[in-house]
Enzyme design. Structure first.
Site, PDB file in Angstrom:
ATOM      1  N   ASP A  94       0.830  -1.047   0.069  1.00  0.00           N
ATOM      2  CA  ASP A  94      -0.062   0.134  -0.063  1.00  0.00           C
ATOM      3  C   ASP A  94       0.971   1.239  -0.063  1.00  0.00           C
ATOM      4  OD1 ASP A  94      -2.110   1.995   0.173  1.00  0.00           O
ATOM      5  OD2 ASP A  94      -2.217   1.545   2.466  1.00  0.00           O
ATOM      6  N   ASP A 340      -1.972   6.313  -6.009  1.00  0.00           N
ATOM      7  CA  ASP A 340      -2.070   5.075  -4.997  1.00  0.00           C
ATOM      8  C   ASP A 340      -2.223   3.776  -5.752  1.00  0.00           C
ATOM      9  OD1 ASP A 340      -2.957   3.936  -2.644  1.00  0.00           O
ATOM     10  OD2 ASP A 340      -5.354   4.593  -2.934  1.00  0.00           O
TER      11      ASP A 340
END
Length: 487
Positions: A94, A340
């Site tokens: 992440d 992201d």
């Protein structure tokens, strides 16, 4: 196609000589299908669009909040923890958070029904950490996990006597448990240190690696390897071991368009810097395309985000201006676009999204029938019915601060599939725009937009932490993997 996409990383560690003192770590991103989670393409798209919106909009509920993850579009990273014996762990990768944490035995996950399948982590049970060492309340890592508390405050919470606090002699008192929140879940964990290794023929071993151990979580059944901008992130800790490996990482996602046949080849995740000879460069790139770089923007409220400035979006030949809030981040942490790895679809501010859709529909609506029922069923739009041949859609390009432009491949923003309801013999071809409305930026605050991983397919996306910039270059990702393995 009624299936969900779970991405897995099985780690192959290889040292390649780029110069006499540098190396890379190459990790293949591999892909597994869940055949039971979704019963139709509409269900898959609805789940993914809803999750993208939730991840984007709910990031402001808590002072310390990262972006939530769940099966469907995330990438799993596998390690070994400890050495007597080593225990396998699998974590989401992440770039939207800066903490490495995972469930530890015994583990209780509250409200986790439907969010987890055993295949996500290969059926691995939470590890037993009896051999790991607790982190001291005096450690900078402890202060980083608690964000706003000083080491004196933390040692007081850990019940270190006042006279020892005053003499800075609380090293034997452990860091207190901390709370960490995601967009739709949370956890309480404690910091530990142990050996972390990446298994391969020439394994990389990180001793005294700091991680969070959670025995209880809410809606977060799988741990996370935070790649964000923070001292506890995996790149930051790797940099302390080897600056050549930790100061830059990149990934190149094989274009899949929700087609299982397209992701049988691994997508490379690369730690460190590399170079290819001219012949190999021509095979993996489009005419040796160089990276388009844009500067990282500091965000005082969310310092772990990779924020960049967006200056405009082109639809066809028309450049649509963007609000000023997208070009920079202000002192309150509002503005900019987050790059992201964990959000699927790109989220744009309402005004910009509506301007983009208006121009897109102006070019599409006069030629193709609007598929409003598909929009309701998928959470995406605008959608259009077309004939058997592919629809002719306008090109879309993103223009970043610093004179950097990225032209998106058609499949990165327009997805076509066949729609056939139960009982219908004839299926109609339909396509949907894969960019989403993120709402009113004036009401939400925080980052104004997110660049999702669906729009990053077919690009090598590099995070240059030393030069403080993010770069994009078109690549044939499967061939890039082959070329790096053969170096």
């Amino acid at each position: 196609m009624a299936s969900s996409f779970l991405f897995f990383i099985s780690i192959v560690l290889t040292h390649y000589s780029v110069s006499s003192s540098s190396a890379i770590v190459l990790l293949p991103l591999t892909h597994s299908l869940s055949k039971t989670q979704f019963n139709s393409t509409h269900h898959l798209l609805k789940f993914t669009s809803t999750r993208s919106a939730t991840r984007f909009r709910n990031r402001h509920r808590h002072r310390q909040i990262s972006l939530s993850l769940s099966p469907g579009s995330d990438y799993i990273l596998s390690f070994n923890l400890g050495s007597h014996p080593p225990q396998p762990i699998s974590l989401y990768m992440d770039t939207g958070s800066d903490l490495v944490w995972f469930p530890c035995a015994p583990f209780e996950c509250i409200l986790c029904e439907g969010k987890y399948e055993a295949a996500t982590t290969g059926g691995i049970s939470p590890p037993n950490i009896t051999s790991a060492a607790l982190v001291s309340c005096k450690s900078p890592a402890c202060s980083a996990a608690h964000t706003s508390l000083s080491s004196s405050d933390l040692c007081a919470i850990a019940r270190c006597p006042l006279e020892l606090i005053e003499t800075s002699d609380c090293s034997s008192f452990s860091c207190p448990p901390f709370y960490y929140a995601y967009g739709d879940g949370s956890l309480v964990a404690r910091l530990y240190r142990d050996t972390l290794s990446m298994p391969a023929s020439s394994p990389l071993v990180l001793r005294n690696f700091t991680f969070g151990c959670a025995h209880t979580a809410l809606g977060e059944p799988v741990g996370v390897a935070g790649f964000g901008r923070g001292v506890l992130s995996l790149p930051a800790q790797l940099a302390s071991f080897s600056p050549q490996l930790g100061n830059q990482f990149s990934y190149c996602l094989v274009s899949h368009s929700f087609d299982a046949e397209r992701v049988r080849r691994p997508s490379p995740l690369i730690l460190g810097r590399y170079s290819l000879d001219d012949e190999k460069q021509k095979r993996v790139g489009d005419d040796r395309e160089e990276f388009e770089y844009t500067a990282m923007l500091d965000n005082p409220k969310h310092p772990y985000f990779y924020c960049v400035g967006l200056e405009g979006i082109t639809v066809g030949k028309r450049k649509i201006p963007v609000p000023e809030i997208l070009k920079r981040v202000d002192r309150r942490g509002n503005g900019g676009m987050v790059v992201d790895s964990g959000t699927t679809f790109t989220m744009l501010p309402a005004g910009l999204y509506e301007s983009l859709v208006t121009e897109f529909d102006r070019r599409m609506g006069g030629v193709y029938e609007r598929a409003t029922q598909i929009e309701e069923r998928t959470g995406l739009g605008p959608c259009y019915y077309s004939q058997k041949s592919a629809a002719k859609v306008p090109a879309i390009a993103l223009h970043f601060v610093g004179n950097s432009s990225v032209v998106l491949p058609r499949n990165n923003y327009y997805y076509e599939f066949f729609d056939g309801r139960d009982g219908e013999k004839r299926k109609r071809k339909v396509g949907c725009l894969m960019l989403m409305n993120g709402g009113d930026e004036a009401e939400s605050g925080g980052p104004a937009a997110t660049l999702g991983n669906y729009q990053q397919q077919g690009f090598e996306v590099v995070y240059d932490l030393e030069m403080r910039r993010v770069g994009f270059a078109r690549r044939k990702c499967a061939l890039l993997w082959d070329s790096l393995q053969r170096r």
